[in-house]
Design a protein around this motif. Structure first.
Motif, mmCIF file in Angstrom:
data_model
loop_
_atom_site.group_PDB
_atom_site.id
_atom_site.type_symbol
_atom_site.label_atom_id
_atom_site.label_comp_id
_atom_site.label_asym_id
_atom_site.label_seq_id
_atom_site.Cartn_x
_atom_site.Cartn_y
_atom_site.Cartn_z
ATOM 1 N N THR B 95 41.608 -0.202 -23.380
ATOM 2 C CA THR B 95 40.746 0.032 -22.217
ATOM 3 C C THR B 95 41.545 0.124 -20.917
ATOM 4 O O THR B 95 41.150 0.824 -19.994
ATOM 5 N N SER B 99 41.295 3.447 -18.751
ATOM 6 C CA SER B 99 40.774 3.412 -17.378
ATOM 7 C C SER B 99 41.779 4.043 -16.414
ATOM 8 O O SER B 99 41.402 4.692 -15.449
ATOM 9 N N GLN B 123 28.337 0.847 -22.203
ATOM 10 C CA GLN B 123 29.417 0.520 -23.127
ATOM 11 C C GLN B 123 29.405 1.563 -24.237
ATOM 12 O O GLN B 123 28.439 2.294 -24.398
ATOM 13 N N THR B 129 33.172 -2.779 -25.566
ATOM 14 C CA THR B 129 33.862 -3.637 -24.601
ATOM 15 C C THR B 129 33.194 -3.633 -23.235
ATOM 16 O O THR B 129 33.212 -4.641 -22.529
ATOM 17 N N GLN B 131 34.362 -2.249 -20.697
ATOM 18 C CA GLN B 131 35.454 -2.525 -19.748
ATOM 19 C C GLN B 131 35.918 -1.295 -18.976
ATOM 20 O O GLN B 131 36.440 -1.414 -17.870
ATOM 21 N N GLY B 135 36.788 -0.925 -15.060
ATOM 22 C CA GLY B 135 38.220 -0.726 -14.831
ATOM 23 C C GLY B 135 38.490 0.457 -13.914
ATOM 24 O O GLY B 135 39.334 0.401 -13.017
ATOM 25 N N THR B 146 26.987 -2.301 -12.491
ATOM 26 C CA THR B 146 26.845 -2.201 -13.950
ATOM 27 C C THR B 146 25.378 -2.327 -14.339
ATOM 28 O O THR B 146 24.566 -2.828 -13.576
#
Lengths: 438, 281
Positions: B95, B99, B123, B129, B131, B135, B146
């Motif tokens: 990730t 990112s 996700q 994740t 992430q 990121g 989010t």
């Protein structure tokens, strides 16, 4: 209506008939759209069977260089006639099957169809998937001028539409080419499993020397409980396609569950050892139109033609269909090309399509075996009595009991007489010959 | 309005199986789909564009050449431009590396046409994740929201937006400056049946391919395996749970059932539990 979607031709369905039509027209320079309801070409398909290459070679002469995803060449083929605990197996094997490309390959259509459709796209056809054609668009005089789909802004127009929609022939009915749904008497239901087996193990079991050999077996008799229909066993690259096909009518009349018939077949003492340890990867069922020559739809009308399963182009006796579909698709495509040249899309002009088919094996074979479905249904003794008789006779013949051979021959003949009189046998043979000669 | 949507092609997990011997995913024969949350992100971007009466939606993905299919599905849904970031050098990215690549790509896109909003699915269903979106927001140094479920206001001139975000207790209503990065829930926009002309446009569309060196240069130290400090120790299939005991009050009586249950809980080292005896209707 200025920017309505217009093409030179619309093909409904990305099976072998539709793709062959699209390929032919795209090669001829037409702007073609293929509309397929599945997620990809072949997604709605179940076929794991024998594919004859002659028709493909006509449409795509360099098909071999394009690496079609065939499973195995058919280098041995024949029939198994099952009684409840035995089988007479008549297999033909020849060195002459070992050429490349071969005449016939086992094929999984979920792999083959996407490849075939790709060739049409490479030739310039536009393939639209996940879209269902819901109706034909007609002008005020009833001529087909396009199709509507289940998509927003979903109408597409073209002077000619080729229907290759498969066995559920709703559009063929809408086009007025066929009166109604097929009666269950003329539709077969095939249930099939794909059973995974390591290639090496598969080869050992079927006596194959390598990946360039394969077996195709048609099975009669106890596989369908003695009813009209067939079973099949085909070797794929690393798996077996096994299934049973019977007329829908028979399932209904005899209250049979398709999967139970298949389970029974798989557990037959002669069949089971070939499957042992294999993992079932796929299970499914599909309809096969066995309407025969006399109940085929009209093949063309103003602005529209129909090909493949939708038109009943199946030769059940020889397990052919895909090759009929490809040849018919090609001829429909050629007719559309000629129609564009002449600027004439009338029923009269498009009737050339039927004439081409009549001159080819497609309608010649269908005509010859026009009585086959009816014949087998009216003569159940072929799949039942005779197959069991043959197995009984073989058992007597091949075992020694200290009985004089003359007595054994008498016993066998007596058995035949008891189960089906000699005149009955003579009569059956005559009927069979008639059905075969058409 | 210029929206960028980052998507991922994932195996259809309703079909995924694990090889019991190696513990790895069997990818063969498993159909690939657009990550379900991502297709809603695309739809949200397209609907925002429609709401504002115009703009551009650019979709990006990092993946193998096959991921172009996923981009085409986004073009069908209404995306105007699709970029496939694909190079063997990107392979094995975790990730962190992903990112970096996506943030660097978005910076390059932003230099061509300023970006107002960036969408991610909340996700991916294969890694789970959540992430990469955060990121990227961190790397770009822009606001992050989010689990977004609605865009209430979007004012390009004032450079502000009001976004609803799902939290455990309910919905948070947040005001943010632009550009902003959202990771979205499915509710943000229902996926519509794409019109036929869009399907035809997509069938004729050829996504752009960006490699590790062209048209922008990625830092070779930060991409692929090299840029990925994550190490997967072991993947395994946990043993299936055995069924629980069923204690019948009718057969054993309430007190006996409670006593048995407390004994089991005690064995499991759960402390400070007082039995509450009462009638359960």
């Amino acid at each position: 209506m200025t920017d309505r979607l217009t093409f030179d031709a619309i093909v409904v369905g990305a099976g072998p008939a539709g793709v062959a039509a699209a390929l032919t027209m795209a090669h001829g320079g037409l702007n073609v759209i293929i509309i397929e309801r599945g997620r990809f070409a072949g997604a709605k398909n179940l076929f794991g069977g024998v594919f004859y290459t002659h028709a493909l070679a006509d449409v795509l002469p360099d098909y071999w260089e394009r690496k079609p995803p065939f499973e195995r060449p058919v280098t041995e083929q024949g029939y198994w006639m099952l009684s409840p605990d035995s089988a007479i197996r008549v297999m033909h094997k020849s060195e002459r099957y070992l050429k490349e490309p071969a005449d016939a390959y086992t094929v999984l259509r979920a792999r083959f169809d996407p490849w075939f459709a790709e060739q049409a796209v490479a030739a310039g056809a536009l393939l639209i998937t996940r879209t269902t054609v819901t109706r034909l668009l007609k002008d005020e005089r009833g001529r087909v001028i396009g199709v509507d789909t289940d998509r927003p802004d979903g109408c597409v127009y073209a002077p000619v539409v080729i229907i290759a929609e498969g066995v559920n022939n709703l559009l063929t009915q809408q086009a007025g080419l066929i009166a109604s749904d097929l009666p269950p008497k003329y539709v077969a239901l095939a249930v099939k499993e794909y059973i995974n087996l390591p290639a090496k193990e598969l080869q050992t079991r079927f006596g194959l020397s390598g990946p360039r050999e394969g077996v195709a077996i048609d099975v009669f008799g106890d596989v369908t409980l003695g009813l009209p229909g067939t079973g099949f066993i085909y070797t794929d690259q690393s798996g077996i396609s096994i299934g049973v096909g019977m007329l829908l009518d028979e399932f209904v009349t005899h209250r049979l569950r398709p999967y139970e018939v298949l389970e029974r077949f798989k557990n037959h003492p002669v069949v089971r050892p070939y499957l042992e340890g294999g993992e079932v990867r796929e299970y499914g069922a599909h309809l096969i139109p066995e309407m025969g020559y006399d109940r085929m739809p009209k093949l063309a009308s103003d602005g529209v033609m129909v090909a493949g399963d939708a038109a009943g182009m199946v030769d059940a006796l020889h397990r052919e269909g895909t090759n009929l579909a490809i040849t018919a698709g090609k001829m429909a495509g050629e007719t559309a090309l000629a129609a564009h040249q002449a600027g004439d899309f009338s029923a009269a002009f498009l009737s050339r399509y039927r004439r081409s088919l009549e001159a080819s094996f497609v309608l010649k074979d269908m005509k010859q075996y026009r009585r086959m479905t009816d014949f087998l249904e009216s003569s159940p003794q072929f799949m039942g009595t005779y197959v069991n008789l043959l197995n009984e006779a073989a058992l007597r013949y091949f075992t020694a009991h200290g009985i004089p051979k003359r007595t054994m021959e008498h016993d066998i003949l007596k058995m035949v007489r008891e189960r089906r009189s000699f005149t009955g046998v003579a009569w059956d043979m005559l009927k069979l010959m008639r059905a075969m000669r058409g | 309005m210029h929206a960028v949507v980052a998507i991922k092609q994932v195996p259809d997990t309703s079909n995924v199986r694990i090889d019991p011997e190696t513990g790895t995913l069997i990818r063969e024969g498993v159909p690939a789909i657009v990550n379900p949350y991502d297709i809603h992100a695309v739809e949200a971007a397209v609907q925002l564009k429609e709401r504002l009466g115009g703009g551009q939606v650019t979709v990006i993905t990092m993946g193998p050449p096959k991921a172009a299919e996923a981009l085409l599905e986004c073009v069908e849904q209404g995306a105007d431009r699709a970029i496939l970031i694909s190079d063997r050098k990107f392979g094995g990215a975790d990730t962190l590396a992903t990112s970096y690549v996506l943030a660097h790509t978005i910076e390059a896109i932003n230099a061509e046409l300023p970006v107002d909003i960036i969408f991610f699915g909340k996700q991916a269903i294969d890694g789970d994740t959540a992430q990469v979106g955060p990121g990227v927001a961190t790397r770009l140094n822009i606001p992050l929201i989010t689990y977004a479920v609605a865009i209430e206001e979007f004012d390009l001139a004032a450079r502000r937006a009001v976004v609803h975000r799902r939290v455990e207790q309910g919905i948070e209503v947040l005001e943010t400056t632009l550009p902003v990065l959202l990771t979205v829930e499915k509710e943000i926009a229902p996926v519509r049946h794409a019109p036929l002309p869009r399907l035809i446009a997509a069938a004729r569309y050829q996504p752009e391919t960006w490699t590790a060196t062209s048209p922008v240069l990625f830092d070779p130290q930060q991409i692929g395996l090299k840029g990925s400090p994550t190490v997967v120790g072991k993947a395994y299939t946990p043993p299936p749970r055995s069924g629980g005991d069923v204690l019948s009050v009718a057969d054993l009586g309430l007190d006996a059932v409670v006593a048995r249950a407390m004994a089991v809980i005690g064995q499991a080292h759960v402390r400070d539990l007082q039995p509450v005896t009462g009638v359960v209707s």
